[in-house]
Design an enzyme around this catalytic site. Structure first.
Site, mmCIF file in Angstrom:
data_model
loop_
_atom_site.group_PDB
_atom_site.id
_atom_site.type_symbol
_atom_site.label_atom_id
_atom_site.label_comp_id
_atom_site.label_asym_id
_atom_site.label_seq_id
_atom_site.Cartn_x
_atom_site.Cartn_y
_atom_site.Cartn_z
ATOM 1 N N HIS A 90 0.884 -1.096 0.122
ATOM 2 C CA HIS A 90 -0.020 -0.112 0.058
ATOM 3 C C HIS A 90 0.954 1.331 0.108
ATOM 4 C CE1 HIS A 90 -3.617 -2.555 0.414
ATOM 5 N NE2 HIS A 90 -3.007 -3.125 1.169
ATOM 6 N N ARG A 99 -0.135 7.572 -10.573
ATOM 7 C CA ARG A 99 -1.373 6.343 -10.381
ATOM 8 C C ARG A 99 -2.398 7.261 -9.461
ATOM 9 N NH1 ARG A 99 -2.624 4.142 -5.613
ATOM 10 N NH2 ARG A 99 -3.918 2.003 -5.704
ATOM 11 N N GLY A 123 -11.494 -3.596 -4.454
ATOM 12 C CA GLY A 123 -10.107 -3.789 -3.982
ATOM 13 C C GLY A 123 -9.533 -2.471 -3.494
ATOM 14 N N GLU A 175 -16.022 -11.995 -5.308
ATOM 15 C CA GLU A 175 -16.781 -13.157 -5.931
ATOM 16 C C GLU A 175 -17.879 -13.440 -4.790
ATOM 17 O OE1 GLU A 175 -13.681 -12.669 -5.902
ATOM 18 O OE2 GLU A 175 -12.907 -12.946 -7.894
ATOM 19 N N GLU A 189 -8.627 -0.190 -9.072
ATOM 20 C CA GLU A 189 -7.441 -0.072 -9.354
ATOM 21 C C GLU A 189 -6.622 -1.680 -9.444
ATOM 22 O OE1 GLU A 189 -3.817 -0.681 -9.850
ATOM 23 O OE2 GLU A 189 -3.224 0.273 -8.096
ATOM 24 N N GLU A 198 -1.369 -11.173 -11.927
ATOM 25 C CA GLU A 198 -2.273 -11.204 -10.677
ATOM 26 C C GLU A 198 -3.754 -11.550 -11.108
ATOM 27 O OE1 GLU A 198 -2.563 -7.830 -7.863
ATOM 28 O OE2 GLU A 198 -0.431 -7.201 -8.801
HETATM 29 N N1 J7C Z 1 -11.767 -9.144 -3.814
HETATM 30 C C1 J7C Z 1 -11.568 -8.168 -2.845
HETATM 31 N N2 J7C Z 1 -10.162 -7.237 -2.856
HETATM 32 C C2 J7C Z 1 -9.509 -7.652 -3.692
HETATM 33 C C3 J7C Z 1 -9.572 -8.987 -4.572
HETATM 34 C C4 J7C Z 1 -10.949 -9.424 -4.772
HETATM 35 N N3 J7C Z 1 -11.299 -10.381 -5.540
HETATM 36 N N4 J7C Z 1 -8.667 -9.032 -5.500
HETATM 37 C C5 J7C Z 1 -7.689 -7.810 -5.056
HETATM 38 N N5 J7C Z 1 -8.187 -7.394 -3.960
HETATM 39 C C6 J7C Z 1 -7.524 -6.149 -3.272
HETATM 40 C C7 J7C Z 1 -6.361 -6.621 -2.760
HETATM 41 O O1 J7C Z 1 -6.334 -7.400 -1.371
HETATM 42 C C8 J7C Z 1 -5.353 -5.365 -2.764
HETATM 43 O O2 J7C Z 1 -5.754 -4.568 -1.447
HETATM 44 C C9 J7C Z 1 -5.943 -4.853 -3.986
HETATM 45 O O3 J7C Z 1 -7.130 -5.320 -4.087
HETATM 46 C C10 J7C Z 1 -4.767 -5.282 -5.100
HETATM 47 C C11 J7C Z 1 -4.641 -4.107 -5.934
HETATM 48 N N6 J7C Z 1 -3.370 -4.622 -7.090
HETATM 49 C C12 J7C Z 1 -3.199 -4.249 -8.030
HETATM 50 N N7 J7C Z 1 -2.522 -4.749 -8.852
HETATM 51 N N8 J7C Z 1 -3.578 -3.055 -8.499
#
Ligand code: J7C
Length: 394
Positions: A90, A99, A123, A175, A189, A198
Site C-alpha cells: 500500500h 497512479r 480492492g 466473488e 485499480e 495477478e
Molecule cells: N476481492 C476483494 N479485494 C481484492 C480482490 C478481490 N477479489 N482482489 C484483489 N483485491 C484487493 C487486494 O487485497 C489489494 O488490496 C488490492 O485489491 C490489489 C490491487 N492490486 C493491483 N495490482 N492493483
C-alpha cells in the site's frame, strides 16, 4: 490425481500441461498449456511416456502438473491477500503519484456527475479512492470492498477523514460480495505487471456482472497493452557479454545457460529510457472493460508492425499498459494513466522481453509479428507470453 489403468493393466495418471511443449524429436509428444496429458510410464525423473488424443511420445515432466483438482489453491489467495494485509504494498501504491493522482483527477473532473450516484471501489486497499469520492464529490454511497486484513485499517481511515456517512467498508472477496444495492460506477485499480499479472481483472469482471447497473460506468473504461522494440545494452552487457572472458579465461560456454536462466522470463520493473525505443509503440491488446468476458482472458492475441525510426541494437521488446477513464456525463474529457517510458514513471515501470541474440537495425527496417498472452491453466494469477516476429530490411 486421476488414476486409471491402460490396456496392459498398468496405472495411468492424468496431468495438465503448464506450458506449450514443442516436440523436437520423432519420439516426443508435443502439447499446449492446458492440455490433459495421460502419463503411462514415468521412465525417468525428467521424461515420461504419455498420450494425448491417441498419440504417444515422451514428454518433459517439468512441463506437467497434476490435474487442477489436485491443486488446493489455484489462486494462491493466502499468499496474495496476505501480502496486501501489510502496509508494504500500500505504501508502494500510494507513493506512486501519477497512479494515485489520475484516480483523484477522475473523481474531481466527474464530481458533478457523481452526485447522488452509488459507487463501488473494488480492492480499495487503504480506501484512497473511496475517500476521494467521499471528500471531493457527493455520491449517495460508496461501497469500499477489500478482501485483505488491511480493511480493518480502512474502517478507521474512513472515520478519521469524516467519511463514515457515505463510505462503507465491506471486508469481502469480490466473488462472494453481498451489497445493499447495485452500483452506478465500478472503480478499481486492478492493473498488474504487463497489465494482467495477478488477474485481479477477473474479480472486477465478476463484480461488474453481478453489481453494475445496466448502462453503469467502469473506471478504468478500457485498458491497453503497448509494445515497442528497444535497446537494452546494460542488461545485455551484465548478463550475456559478461561470460565472454573472465580473469583471462574463456567462460563463453555459459552464455547459453545464461540465456535460459536470465532471458527466458520477462524482467519486471525495467526502466526503459525513451531514447532506447527504436520505434513508435504499438497498442497490441485492448480490453473494453464494459464488454470483455472472463473467458476472453484465457488467450489474448495481438499483432504489431513497427517501422524503425532510430538505428540501433534491437535487444528486446518492452511492454507496459495504458488505461482510459471515460467521463460519466459523456461530454467530458477522457483521462488516461499511461505507464510507458514517455510518461512520468510509475511503480509498475516497464516489462522487458530479451531476445536470444541482438540484431542491428537501420532506420526504415520493419518488424512485424504477433503476441499471445496465455493464461496459466493451473496457476490462475499467472500467464505466459509468446512474441513472434520477423524483420523486413529496407
Ligand atoms: N476481492 C476483494 N479485494 C481484492 C480482490 C478481490 N477479489 N482482489 C484483489 N483485491 C484487493 C487486494 O487485497 C489489494 O488490496 C488490492 O485489491 C490489489 C490491487 N492490486 C493491483 N495490482 N492493483
Amino acid at each position: 490425481m486421476n488414476e486409471n489403468e491402460n490396456a496392459s493393466g498398468n496405472s495411468t495418471e492424468e496431468f495438465i500441461g503448464l506450458e506449450d511443449f514443442t516436440a523436437s524429436a520423432a519420439d516426443q509428444l508435443g502439447f499446449s498449456a492446458g492440455d490433459r496429458v495421460v502419463v503411462h510410464d514415468k521412465i525417468t525423473a525428467d521424461w515420461w511416456w504419455a498420450e494425448l488424443g491417441g498419440c504417444f511420445g515422451y514428454v518433459p515432466s517439468s512441463y506437467l502438473h497434476p490435474g487442477p483438482a489436485e491443486v488446493d489453491d489455484r489462486w494462491q489467495d493466502e499468499e496474495y491477500f496476505g501480502s496486501y494485509g501489510t502496509l508494504r504494498l500500500h505504501l508502494e501504491m500510494l507513493s506512486d503519484i501519477p497512479r494515485t493522482e489520475t484516480y483523484r483527477q477522475v473523481i474531481v473532473s466527474n464530481s458533478a456527475a457523481l452526485r447522488r450516484k452509488v459507487v463501488m471501489d473494488l480492492g480499495c486497499g487503504t480506501g484512497i479512492i473511496s475517500l476521494f469520492c467521499g471528500r471531493l464529490a457527493q455520491p449517495a454511497a460508496v461501497y469500499a470492498v477489500e478482501a485483505s486484513s488491511v480493511a480493518e485499517h480502512t474502517e478507521r481511515l474512513v472515520k478519521l477523514n469524516g467519511c463514515q456517512g457515505v463510505v462503507t467498508v465491506f471486508r469481502s472477496r469480490a466473488e462472494t460480495l453481498e451489497l445493499p444495492s447495485k452500483v452506478d460506477v465500478l472503480v478499481s485499480e486492478w492493473m498488474g505487471n504487463c497489465l494482467l499479472f495477478e488477474f485481479m481483472v477477473e474479480s472486477v469482471l465478476c463484480a461488474r456482472d453481478c453489481w453494475l447497473k445496466e448502462g453503469g460506468m467502469m473506471w478504468p473504461s478500457s485498458a491497453s497493452l503497448s509494445l515497442v522494440p528497444c535497446q537494452a545494452h546494460a542488461d545485455y552487457t551484465q548478463k550475456m557479454e559478461f561470460w565472454e572472458s573472465l580473469y583471462g579465461l574463456d567462460f563463453s560456454c555459459l552464455q547459453s545457460v545464461a540465456l535460459k536462466e536470465f532471458f527466458s522470463k520477462p524482467k519486471f520493473s525495467h526502466e526503459l529510457a525513451p531514447e532506447d525505443c527504436l520505434s513508435t509503440p504499438c497498442d497490441v491488446i485492448t480490453l473494453d472493460m464494459h464488454t470483455v468476458q472472463v473467458s476472453d482472458l484465457e488467450k489474448l492475441t495481438g499483432e504489431f508492425w513497427f517501422s524503425i525510426e532510430r538505428p540501433g541494437t534491437f535487444h528486446a521488446f518492452s511492454a507496459w499498459f495504458v488505461t482510459q477513464f471515460n467521463s460519466l456525463d459523456g461530454g467530458g474529457t477522457t483521462l488516461e494513466l499511461n505507464t510507458g517510458p514517455h510518461s512520468e514513471p510509475t511503480h509498475w515501470k516497464q516489462t522487458l522481453f530479451m531476445l536470444d541474440a541482438p540484431v542491428t537495425l537501420e532506420e526504415g527496417d520493419c518488424i512485424g509479428g504477433s503476441i499471445c498472452l496465455h493464461r496459466n491453466p493451473v496457476w490462475r494469477r499467472h500467464m505466459s507470453i509468446t512474441i513472434e516476429w520477423r524483420i523486413k530490411r529496407t
